[in-house]
Motif scaffolding. Structure first.
Motif, PDB file in Angstrom:
ATOM      1  N   ILE A 125       0.888  -1.153  -0.023  1.00 35.62           N
ATOM      2  CA  ILE A 125       0.142  -0.024  -0.104  1.00 35.62           C
ATOM      3  C   ILE A 125       0.964   1.176  -0.042  1.00 35.62           C
ATOM      4  O   ILE A 125       0.777   2.402  -0.929  1.00 35.62           O
ATOM      5  CB  ILE A 125      -1.053  -0.034   1.135  1.00 35.62           C
ATOM      6  CG1 ILE A 125      -1.993  -1.229   1.198  1.00 35.62           C
ATOM      7  CG2 ILE A 125      -1.616   1.224   1.259  1.00 35.62           C
ATOM      8  CD1 ILE A 125      -2.672  -1.259   2.353  1.00 35.62           C
ATOM      9  N   ALA A 126       1.827   1.203   0.646  1.00 36.79           N
ATOM     10  CA  ALA A 126       2.815   2.350   0.961  1.00 36.79           C
ATOM     11  C   ALA A 126       3.603   2.539  -0.381  1.00 36.79           C
ATOM     12  O   ALA A 126       3.648   3.623  -0.923  1.00 36.79           O
ATOM     13  CB  ALA A 126       3.669   1.988   2.224  1.00 36.79           C
ATOM     14  N   SER A 131       4.434   5.670  -5.062  1.00 38.58           N
ATOM     15  CA  SER A 131       4.741   5.883  -6.922  1.00 38.58           C
ATOM     16  C   SER A 131       3.952   6.973  -7.524  1.00 38.58           C
ATOM     17  O   SER A 131       4.206   7.560  -8.357  1.00 38.58           O
ATOM     18  CB  SER A 131       4.513   4.566  -7.268  1.00 38.58           C
ATOM     19  OG  SER A 131       3.011   4.046  -7.257  1.00 38.58           O
ATOM     20  N   ALA A 132       2.691   6.916  -6.662  1.00 40.43           N
ATOM     21  CA  ALA A 132       1.575   7.932  -7.337  1.00 40.43           C
ATOM     22  C   ALA A 132       2.031   9.256  -6.868  1.00 40.43           C
ATOM     23  O   ALA A 132       2.020  10.167  -8.024  1.00 40.43           O
ATOM     24  CB  ALA A 132       0.262   7.651  -6.768  1.00 40.43           C
ATOM     25  N   ILE A 133       2.540   9.601  -5.770  1.00 38.65           N
ATOM     26  CA  ILE A 133       2.866  10.735  -5.395  1.00 38.65           C
ATOM     27  C   ILE A 133       4.365  11.309  -6.317  1.00 38.65           C
ATOM     28  O   ILE A 133       4.228  12.421  -6.776  1.00 38.65           O
ATOM     29  CB  ILE A 133       3.480  10.798  -4.165  1.00 38.65           C
ATOM     30  CG1 ILE A 133       2.218  10.921  -2.927  1.00 38.65           C
ATOM     31  CG2 ILE A 133       4.196  12.319  -3.862  1.00 38.65           C
ATOM     32  CD1 ILE A 133       2.566  10.553  -1.778  1.00 38.65           C
ATOM     33  N   SER A 134       5.230  10.308  -6.726  1.00 35.53           N
ATOM     34  CA  SER A 134       6.194  10.616  -7.591  1.00 35.53           C
ATOM     35  C   SER A 134       5.697  10.902  -8.775  1.00 35.53           C
ATOM     36  O   SER A 134       6.341  11.719  -9.458  1.00 35.53           O
ATOM     37  CB  SER A 134       7.191   9.508  -7.361  1.00 35.53           C
ATOM     38  OG  SER A 134       7.920   9.469  -6.125  1.00 35.53           O
ATOM     39  N   SER A 156      -4.493  15.063  -9.422  1.00 45.01           N
ATOM     40  CA  SER A 156      -5.395  13.939  -8.562  1.00 45.01           C
ATOM     41  C   SER A 156      -4.241  12.667  -8.512  1.00 45.01           C
ATOM     42  O   SER A 156      -3.528  12.340  -9.633  1.00 45.01           O
ATOM     43  CB  SER A 156      -6.390  13.369  -9.253  1.00 45.01           C
ATOM     44  OG  SER A 156      -6.883  12.204  -8.444  1.00 45.01           O
ATOM     45  N   ASP A 157      -4.179  11.973  -7.441  1.00 48.86           N
ATOM     46  CA  ASP A 157      -3.287  10.633  -7.291  1.00 48.86           C
ATOM     47  C   ASP A 157      -3.907   9.521  -8.063  1.00 48.86           C
ATOM     48  O   ASP A 157      -3.424   8.552  -8.443  1.00 48.86           O
ATOM     49  CB  ASP A 157      -2.815  10.494  -6.067  1.00 48.86           C
ATOM     50  CG  ASP A 157      -2.045  11.385  -5.364  1.00 48.86           C
ATOM     51  OD1 ASP A 157      -1.368  12.042  -6.107  1.00 48.86           O
ATOM     52  OD2 ASP A 157      -2.155  11.606  -4.148  1.00 48.86           O
ATOM     53  N   PRO A 391      -4.025   8.116   1.214  1.00 47.31           N
ATOM     54  CA  PRO A 391      -3.015   8.738   0.340  1.00 47.31           C
ATOM     55  C   PRO A 391      -1.964   9.814   1.296  1.00 47.31           C
ATOM     56  O   PRO A 391      -1.705  10.638   0.628  1.00 47.31           O
ATOM     57  CB  PRO A 391      -3.628   9.432  -0.990  1.00 47.31           C
ATOM     58  CG  PRO A 391      -4.778   9.928  -0.151  1.00 47.31           C
ATOM     59  CD  PRO A 391      -5.114   9.142   0.789  1.00 47.31           C
ATOM     60  N   TYR A 392      -1.736   9.315   2.292  1.00 49.98           N
ATOM     61  CA  TYR A 392      -0.690  10.277   3.272  1.00 49.98           C
ATOM     62  C   TYR A 392       0.548   9.415   3.652  1.00 49.98           C
ATOM     63  O   TYR A 392       0.817   8.670   4.211  1.00 49.98           O
ATOM     64  CB  TYR A 392      -1.606  10.439   4.463  1.00 49.98           C
ATOM     65  CG  TYR A 392      -3.194  10.859   4.455  1.00 49.98           C
ATOM     66  CD1 TYR A 392      -3.449  12.150   3.721  1.00 49.98           C
ATOM     67  CD2 TYR A 392      -4.215  10.114   4.815  1.00 49.98           C
ATOM     68  CE1 TYR A 392      -4.570  12.381   3.554  1.00 49.98           C
ATOM     69  CE2 TYR A 392      -5.467  10.397   4.429  1.00 49.98           C
ATOM     70  CZ  TYR A 392      -5.916  11.577   4.000  1.00 49.98           C
ATOM     71  OH  TYR A 392      -7.187  11.904   3.746  1.00 49.98           O
TER      72      TYR A 392
END
Length: 461
Positions: A125-126, A131-134, A156-157, A391-392
């Motif tokens: 999950i992390a 990956s989405a944040i990057s 949006s992620d 998503p934190y």
């Protein structure tokens, strides 16, 4: 009587046959690559923020302490790969849970299994969140470069998490960890690349500023309670950045012998943890020195760095590439354990156990297992869905670090060491390891409570 003996020995003979047919080709350097892939992940990106919460003395000291603890636990656990059997001699343990089962019994193996599977699942999950944040950071970096640093570049992620999940569904169809050695080597190279970039950008910013920011006490807060909460989250993030014991025995099971797997694994652990600790200290220290109280939660996606934008893009692309491999290193052991359990429950079920050979035009032939296809697809979809809900970055990895560090990195390795070495209660070794375990328990509990509070606060805000 003879018939009973033959029946009793049949599972052992089958296991030996299966074990001998499994070709182990790993060596010191493939093990180092697996470890670096498992250790240097999304946790490395939060170390500057963690150092900022703890300050110039406590921050680096915490990183060194967690590194030392991880190395000790890896040495203890690597000794458990081959466990003496009174009836049949030394045998291999193919997973962490098997080692606990044989050393400590079925009840504690179930407890261990719960923490292992939850931690592996949580790491997936992390990695999806990170990956989405990057990927989003690459888009934002290009936007800032074109529109200016004050532009409203918000994205949006969700779409990026779906893209990452789709890639993992495909890669998850590889049979086991031994089949993704190339992916670990590639991911390790990527991790070094973005670590160097983050280090270089931090150093360049310190030089540009002309001095090192930060203080002995770390980020100042409005209240002592808030400070305590941030310190606990920082410790949780550091804890998440280090342990690879979740996959240590699985990595050890890829090693060829001779030399003995234990010797190779201890050497690989020492090399890998020494290298990663060096990078962790530099990245954490230079990131904090560059931004001080304004240190972002994620060094390469929090936009302390805007230029050169192409270098920020490259670093984030390397993060994504690394996490694609890291996801598999952590997920393949969970796949193997679950599928082995399901196959054992339904040994004669063709749908679950049979491989189908498929040939598609223009694509090399491949084997399709319906259990593997269905279970692993559902697994990836579930990790993606939870990542969308939470998503934190800093809070998620803090919770996972606090949850798995003590039971998996400390408690079970210490207890198995007592059992294998026949350590008597109240001897010097017993007392020292008990104190060591108790100290780590309180640190982990402190980190977990603060990280859960931070996650709830982020969700409610």
């Amino acid at each position: 009587m003879g018939k009973t003996s033959e029946t009793h020995d049949l599972p052992l003979l089958q296991a030996q046959t299966a074990d001998s047919s499994f070709k182990r080709t790993g060596n010191l350097w493939t093990a180092v690559a697996h470890i670096i892939t498992a250790v240097i992940g999304s946790g490395a990106l939060s170390l500057a923020w963690s150092t900022a919460q703890l300050g110039w003395i406590a921050g680096p000291l915490a990183v060194l302490s967690f590194a030392a603890i991880t190395l000790v636990s890896s040495f203890l656990l690597s000794n458990c790969y081959r466990t003496p059997d009174p009836e049949h001699g030394p045998g291999r343990n193919r997973s962490y849970i098997e080692a606990v089962d044989l050393s400590l019994g079925e009840k504690r193996a179930w407890i261990c299994g719960f923490f292992v599977q939850i931690s592996l699942y949580g790491t997936a999950i992390a990695y999806t969140v990170t990956s989405a944040i990057s990927m989003r950071a690459i888009k934002k970096s290009n936007c800032y470069h074109k529109e200016g640093h004050e532009a409203a570049c918000e994205y949006s992620d969700t779409s990026y998490m779906l893209m990452f999940g789709f890639a993992e569904i495909i890669l998850s169809q590889t049979r086991n960890l031994n089949n993704v050695e190339w992916l670990s080597v590639f991911a390790a190279i990527m991790s070094f690349t973005y670590s160097f970039i983050g280090l270089g950008l931090g150093l360049a910013t310190v030089i540009e500023n002309g001095y090192a920011k930060g203080s002995i006490s770390g980020v100042s807060t409005s209240s002592s309670i808030q400070k305590l909460s941030l310190v606990s989250q920082g410790l949780g993030d550091i804890a998440f950045a280090f342990p690879f014991v979740l996959v240590l025995i699985e990595v050890q099971d890829t090693l060829k012998s001779p030399p003995p797997e234990t010797h190779t694994m201890k050497k690989a652990s020492t090399i890998a943890i020494s290298v990663t600790t060096f990078f962790y200290l530099l990245c954490g220290s230079f990131g904090y020195a560059a931004f001080g109280d304004d240190t972002p939660g994620n060094l390469l996606t929090g936009f302390g760095f805007y230029e050169p934008y192409w270098l920020v893009d490259l670093a984030n692309a390397c993060i994504v590439a690394h996490l694609v491999g890291g996801y598999q290193v952590y997920s393949q052991p969970l796949f193997a354990t679950t599928e082995k359990w399901i196959s054992g429950k339904f040994p004669n079920h063709g749908f679950l156990c049979k491989d189908f050979h498929l040939k598609v035009p223009l694509i090399p032939g491949f084997r399709l297992n319906l259990l593997r296809l269905c279970f692993r697809t559902i697994y990836v979809l579930s990790t993606t869905a939870i990542a969308m809900v939470f998503p934190y970055f800093n809070q998620v990895i803090g919770v996972i670090g606090g949850l798995n560090f003590w039971p998996l990195s400390i408690y079970f390795p210490v207890e198995m060491y007592f059992k294998q070495k026949n350590i008597e209660p109240w001897t010097r070794t017993w007392v020292m390891l008990r104190i060591f375990s108790l100290f780590c328990f309180f640190i982990t509990l402190f980190a977990l409570i603060g990280s859960i509070e931070g996650l709830i606060g982020a969700k409610l805000s």
